[in-house]
Design a protein around this motif. Structure first.
Motif, PDB file in Angstrom:
ATOM      1  N   ILE A  67       2.833   5.266  17.381  1.00 43.22           N
ATOM      2  CA  ILE A  67       1.992   4.364  16.592  1.00 43.22           C
ATOM      3  C   ILE A  67       1.797   4.952  15.196  1.00 43.22           C
ATOM      4  O   ILE A  67       1.897   4.240  14.185  1.00 43.22           O
ATOM      5  CB  ILE A  67       0.629   4.146  17.290  1.00 43.22           C
ATOM      6  CG1 ILE A  67       0.806   3.221  18.493  1.00 43.22           C
ATOM      7  CG2 ILE A  67      -0.384   3.539  16.318  1.00 43.22           C
ATOM      8  CD1 ILE A  67      -0.458   2.963  19.265  1.00 43.22           C
ATOM      9  N   GLY A  68       1.554   6.254  15.133  1.00 42.00           N
ATOM     10  CA  GLY A  68       1.438   6.911  13.830  1.00 42.00           C
ATOM     11  C   GLY A  68       2.719   6.752  13.029  1.00 42.00           C
ATOM     12  O   GLY A  68       2.701   6.400  11.845  1.00 42.00           O
ATOM     13  N   GLY A  69       3.844   6.981  13.702  1.00 43.30           N
ATOM     14  CA  GLY A  69       5.140   6.859  13.042  1.00 43.30           C
ATOM     15  C   GLY A  69       5.375   5.451  12.517  1.00 43.30           C
ATOM     16  O   GLY A  69       5.770   5.257  11.360  1.00 43.30           O
ATOM     17  N   TYR A  70       5.095   4.458  13.357  1.00 44.48           N
ATOM     18  CA  TYR A  70       5.341   3.078  12.936  1.00 44.48           C
ATOM     19  C   TYR A  70       4.330   2.620  11.890  1.00 44.48           C
ATOM     20  O   TYR A  70       4.654   1.762  11.056  1.00 44.48           O
ATOM     21  CB  TYR A  70       5.363   2.140  14.153  1.00 44.48           C
ATOM     22  CG  TYR A  70       6.765   2.021  14.721  1.00 44.48           C
ATOM     23  CD1 TYR A  70       7.653   1.069  14.224  1.00 44.48           C
ATOM     24  CD2 TYR A  70       7.223   2.891  15.692  1.00 44.48           C
ATOM     25  CE1 TYR A  70       8.942   0.975  14.709  1.00 44.48           C
ATOM     26  CE2 TYR A  70       8.517   2.809  16.179  1.00 44.48           C
ATOM     27  CZ  TYR A  70       9.365   1.848  15.688  1.00 44.48           C
ATOM     28  OH  TYR A  70      10.657   1.767  16.155  1.00 44.48           O
ATOM     29  N   SER A  71       3.099   3.160  11.898  1.00 40.96           N
ATOM     30  CA  SER A  71       2.149   2.826  10.840  1.00 40.96           C
ATOM     31  C   SER A  71       2.756   3.205   9.497  1.00 40.96           C
ATOM     32  O   SER A  71       2.723   2.424   8.533  1.00 40.96           O
ATOM     33  CB  SER A  71       0.839   3.597  11.025  1.00 40.96           C
ATOM     34  OG  SER A  71       0.281   3.298  12.259  1.00 40.96           O
ATOM     35  N   MET A  72       3.302   4.420   9.463  1.00 41.25           N
ATOM     36  CA  MET A  72       3.942   4.870   8.235  1.00 41.25           C
ATOM     37  C   MET A  72       5.162   4.002   7.926  1.00 41.25           C
ATOM     38  O   MET A  72       5.324   3.505   6.806  1.00 41.25           O
ATOM     39  CB  MET A  72       4.333   6.348   8.372  1.00 41.25           C
ATOM     40  CG  MET A  72       5.141   6.896   7.225  1.00 41.25           C
ATOM     41  SD  MET A  72       6.885   6.467   7.465  1.00 41.25           S
ATOM     42  CE  MET A  72       7.652   7.218   6.092  1.00 41.25           C
ATOM     43  N   GLY A  73       6.014   3.806   8.936  1.00 43.43           N
ATOM     44  CA  GLY A  73       7.259   3.079   8.721  1.00 43.43           C
ATOM     45  C   GLY A  73       7.013   1.662   8.215  1.00 43.43           C
ATOM     46  O   GLY A  73       7.633   1.212   7.254  1.00 43.43           O
ATOM     47  N   ILE A  74       6.088   0.963   8.859  1.00 42.07           N
ATOM     48  CA  ILE A  74       5.853  -0.440   8.513  1.00 42.07           C
ATOM     49  C   ILE A  74       5.223  -0.564   7.122  1.00 42.07           C
ATOM     50  O   ILE A  74       5.684  -1.354   6.289  1.00 42.07           O
ATOM     51  CB  ILE A  74       4.940  -1.089   9.593  1.00 42.07           C
ATOM     52  CG1 ILE A  74       5.731  -1.251  10.888  1.00 42.07           C
ATOM     53  CG2 ILE A  74       4.437  -2.437   9.108  1.00 42.07           C
ATOM     54  CD1 ILE A  74       4.895  -1.636  12.080  1.00 42.07           C
ATOM     55  N   LEU A  75       4.213   0.256   6.838  1.00 43.43           N
ATOM     56  CA  LEU A  75       3.562   0.175   5.523  1.00 43.43           C
ATOM     57  C   LEU A  75       4.553   0.523   4.410  1.00 43.43           C
ATOM     58  O   LEU A  75       4.645  -0.178   3.400  1.00 43.43           O
ATOM     59  CB  LEU A  75       2.355   1.117   5.478  1.00 43.43           C
ATOM     60  CG  LEU A  75       1.135   0.656   6.282  1.00 43.43           C
ATOM     61  CD1 LEU A  75       0.082   1.735   6.335  1.00 43.43           C
ATOM     62  CD2 LEU A  75       0.566  -0.618   5.672  1.00 43.43           C
ATOM     63  N   ALA A  76       5.314   1.597   4.613  1.00 43.61           N
ATOM     64  CA  ALA A  76       6.255   2.023   3.570  1.00 43.61           C
ATOM     65  C   ALA A  76       7.404   1.022   3.426  1.00 43.61           C
ATOM     66  O   ALA A  76       7.890   0.775   2.322  1.00 43.61           O
ATOM     67  CB  ALA A  76       6.786   3.414   3.892  1.00 43.61           C
ATOM     68  N   HIS A  77       7.808   0.423   4.560  1.00 44.70           N
ATOM     69  CA  HIS A  77       8.883  -0.568   4.523  1.00 44.70           C
ATOM     70  C   HIS A  77       8.477  -1.759   3.663  1.00 44.70           C
ATOM     71  O   HIS A  77       9.249  -2.233   2.834  1.00 44.70           O
ATOM     72  CB  HIS A  77       9.192  -1.010   5.952  1.00 44.70           C
ATOM     73  CG  HIS A  77      10.145  -2.164   6.053  1.00 44.70           C
ATOM     74  ND1 HIS A  77      11.502  -2.015   5.843  1.00 44.70           N
ATOM     75  CD2 HIS A  77       9.942  -3.471   6.330  1.00 44.70           C
ATOM     76  CE1 HIS A  77      12.083  -3.197   5.986  1.00 44.70           C
ATOM     77  NE2 HIS A  77      11.160  -4.099   6.279  1.00 44.70           N
ATOM     78  N   HIS A  78       7.229  -2.228   3.847  1.00 46.98           N
ATOM     79  CA  HIS A  78       6.762  -3.363   3.055  1.00 46.98           C
ATOM     80  C   HIS A  78       6.609  -2.974   1.597  1.00 46.98           C
ATOM     81  O   HIS A  78       6.841  -3.781   0.705  1.00 46.98           O
ATOM     82  CB  HIS A  78       5.448  -3.902   3.616  1.00 46.98           C
ATOM     83  CG  HIS A  78       5.651  -4.737   4.832  1.00 46.98           C
ATOM     84  ND1 HIS A  78       6.139  -6.019   4.782  1.00 46.98           N
ATOM     85  CD2 HIS A  78       5.478  -4.460   6.153  1.00 46.98           C
ATOM     86  CE1 HIS A  78       6.246  -6.498   6.014  1.00 46.98           C
ATOM     87  NE2 HIS A  78       5.852  -5.566   6.869  1.00 46.98           N
ATOM     88  N   ALA A  79       6.206  -1.740   1.345  1.00 45.72           N
ATOM     89  CA  ALA A  79       6.050  -1.295  -0.040  1.00 45.72           C
ATOM     90  C   ALA A  79       7.405  -1.215  -0.730  1.00 45.72           C
ATOM     91  O   ALA A  79       7.553  -1.605  -1.886  1.00 45.72           O
ATOM     92  CB  ALA A  79       5.348   0.058  -0.074  1.00 45.72           C
TER      93      ALA A  79
END
Lengths: 327, 306
Positions: A67-79
């Motif tokens: 979940i921590g990994g995907y929080s980073m992945g998803i937020l950075a992906h959208h950015a």
């Protein structure tokens, strides 16, 4: 035989000195390796709050790591694609800022831990191990089939996220960030262990009936420990994704859960620095044995076996010569 | 959606279920009787498959391959029990997890070293290949039908063994009170080795039988191991009946979920979205099943109450 407190100080000092040495001798790979060890240690310290203090053998802590990994992945992906995460009812944009990502990772992990903890704590013992494993597998398969965020292939982030005032692209800087977080969490861990809550939790692990008699709810104590534990492991997951600039369903896999648990058992259950020593040893073994032979997993397996059979209480127990009762 | 397809999928689910039962039966005995978490049970499944592929390659005989699979897995199981596992009975679950995880590493890399990284293939023997026509005109692979029969036969035989024979009585008694049974003159450590060998042989048999449908490769045991754990937890640890019912439930849920959930979702969603979210939910279905069972009955369907 040395005192455990001295060993703890020595471990943290060495963990900081080695990358510093590598920085002055231009060995960036060593820094990356040390950062990896620090992040794994952070995840394991997180699990150890549930496992060591609370006696909760969670075989699903990869859920929070992921979940921590995907929080980073998803937020950075959208950015990085300049697409908003959500438009209605209100606009949420992606971000490349580490503190925001950490916050999101910790809050979502807390929610997940609360939900999983509430359901899992209805069971005990081996059944608890298995139901947490089941939750881990649910998240794993969900992430595999979630095509919007890469599915099985995972998500790549091209540039490491930023931290105000620090150039995170320099390996040593990122290492220091992770190391400081680890130290803070270890401090938090000592505070928790000594606090009334920590003592009650320890008692709930050992004699739940007595805790109940004095008017405390053992399950609620365990639930709080589980949530704190999940939050820390979630934070470690966000950092791990940032280190690799990549996140994939592997972070949710049961092997990941197993590895986090192995760091703890290897180092010593319920020891302050047990998880750290375990994680560092594991990363080093992985690195040095990997260079030795193609079939290095055999050596790793044999070493682990020797430790289980002949060094009860893990490496810390072996070095300090004292066993801590864990049940 | 036709009835034929449904029946075919139910049969597939049954076949998957009985193969899971072969894995879960040994695991639940070892777990229930000795209180040992054996993560390396999947390695015994893999050893069975590799032994079968090797012997089938040498001799061309499928029957010999099956015997070799059971023998190799049983021997590996007995060796591991006598050298390592025996020291772990009295320790807590954490040490068992770490030690048997270490065994997975050793077995997997050892197999890779012996056989290489490429998958091996084990062919279905001629006399079992091809489809059969079932009543109602359903064409179904004969081999899968044989698997269902073998699995059910083994389940029946194991049930009789546990409930009717002297050793079976000792196993059940050992589960309840190991001091008492030892005091009555039963050699507990020999009994444990026997149970381990039996569990290992069943896992080896499952590996060989399934190896003919899928490919035989390093790491094939781990996904099955996790499913077998799910099965015994749903069924209740230590219960053979629970293992069988749990295995069939998991097999059917997994197979039918993959077909029906997307169809179900299509009733109220766009087809492509229904397909993806349906199959996502289907892959999680057995874990959701396990979660629901444990929340409803914290020690599984046939487990002892706590």
């Amino acid at each position: 035989m040395i005192r455990e407190r001295h060993l703890n100080a020595l471990v943290l000092l060495l963990l900081f000195a080695v990358p510093l040495w590598a920085f002055f001798n231009d060995a960036p790979f060593t820094i990356t390796l040390a950062t990896r060890a620090v992040i794994f240690a952070l995840a394991a310290v997180g699990l150890n709050i549930a496992l060591g203090l609370g006696g909760l053998v969670s075989f699903g802590h990869a859920v929070f790591f992921g979940i921590g990994g995907y929080s980073m992945g998803i937020l950075a992906h959208h950015a990085q694609t300049y697409t908003p995460l959500m438009e209605a009812p209100f606009l949420i944009e992606g971000t490349k800022s580490m503190p925001v990502i950490w916050l999101v990772a910790m809050v979502t992990s807390a929610f997940a831990a609360l939900l999983i903890g509430l359901l899992s704590l209805r069971t005990a013992g081996v059944y608890f191990i298995m139901i947490t494993l089941a939750f881990g597998q649910m998240f794993y398969f969900f992430s595999i089939s979630w095509a919007a965020y890469g599915g099985e292939d995972g998500l790549s982030v091209y540039v490491r996220n930023g931290f105000p005032g620090v150039n995170t692209l320099v390996p040593i800087n990122f290492f220091v960030i992770c190391f400081v977080i680890l130290c803070l969490v270890v401090l938090l861990n000592t505070l928790i262990a000594k606090s009334p809550f920590g003592l009650a939790l320890s008692a709930a692990r050992q004699v739940p009936q007595r805790v109940q008699t004095v008017g405390l709810d053992p399950n609620r104590l365990k639930l709080v420990a589980f949530v704190i534990s999940g939050v820390i492991t979630g934070l470690a997951g966000a950092l791990f994704a940032d280190l690799n600039r990549f996140v994939s369903p592997t972070m949710f896999s049961w092997q990941m859960s197993g590895e986090i648990m192995i760091f703890i058992i290897l180092g010593g259950v319920a020891r302050l620095c047990g998880p750290i020593i375990g994680a560092v040893t594991f990363v080093m073994l992985e690195h040095f044995l990997g260079g030795l032979s193609e079939y290095w997993h055999i050596y790793l397996g044999v070493l682990l076996l020797i430790i289980v059979l002949f060094a009860r209480g893990g490496l810390v127990g072996l070095i300090t010569g004292r066993e801590v009762a864990h049940d | 959606m036709s009835t034929l397809l449904i029946i075919e999928q139910v049969l597939n689910g049954l076949q998957f279920g009985v193969m899971l039962f072969l894995m879960a039966a040994g695991l639940t005995l070892i777990f229930g009787v000795m209180g040992l978490i054996n993560l390396a049970h999947g390695s015994l499944y893999m050893i069975g498959a590799f032994a079968a592929a090797a012997v089938a390659g040498l001799t061309g005989s499928f029957v010999l391959a099956l015997i070799a699979a059971m023998a190799a897995a049983a021997v590996a199981g007995v060796l591991v029990e006598m050298l390592i596992i025996r020291r772990l009975y009295a320790t807590d679950h954490l040490d068992q997890v770490l030690a048997t995880f270490a065994l997975i590493l050793i077995f997997s890399e050892g197999t890779r070293w012996l056989f290489g990284s490429f998958p091996l293939f084990l062919n279905i023997p001629d006399y079992f290949s091809g489809p059969v026509t079932l009543p109602g005109g359903i064409q179904y692979p004969l081999y899968r039908l044989v698997l269902i029969c073998v699995g059910l036969l083994v389940a029946g035989a194991l049930g009789l063994f546990i409930t009717r024979t002297r050793v079976g009585i000792q196993i059940r008694a050992g589960k309840n009170d190991r001091e008492m049974i030892a005091a009555l003159g039963v050699d507990i450590s020999k009994l444990y080795t026997l149970i381990f060998a039996l569990g290992a042989a069943l896992a080896g048999l499952a590996g060989a039988l399934v190896g003919a449908i899928q490919s035989v490769q390093v790491g094939m045991g781990e996904p099955v191991l996790i499913l077998a754990f799910v099965v015994i937890v749903i069924g209740g640890i230590g219960s053979i009946k629970g293992a069988l019912i749990g295995a069939l439930l998991v097999g059917l849920t997994d197979t039918l979920g993959g077909i029906f959930l997307p169809e179900l979702f299509k009733l109220f969603m766009a087809p492509s979205a229904a397909q993806s979210s349906g199959s996502a939910l289907a892959s999680m279905a057995i874990y959701i099943l396990m979660g629901v069972v444990l929340i409803w009955r914290p020690t599984g369907l046939f487990g002892a109450r706590i």
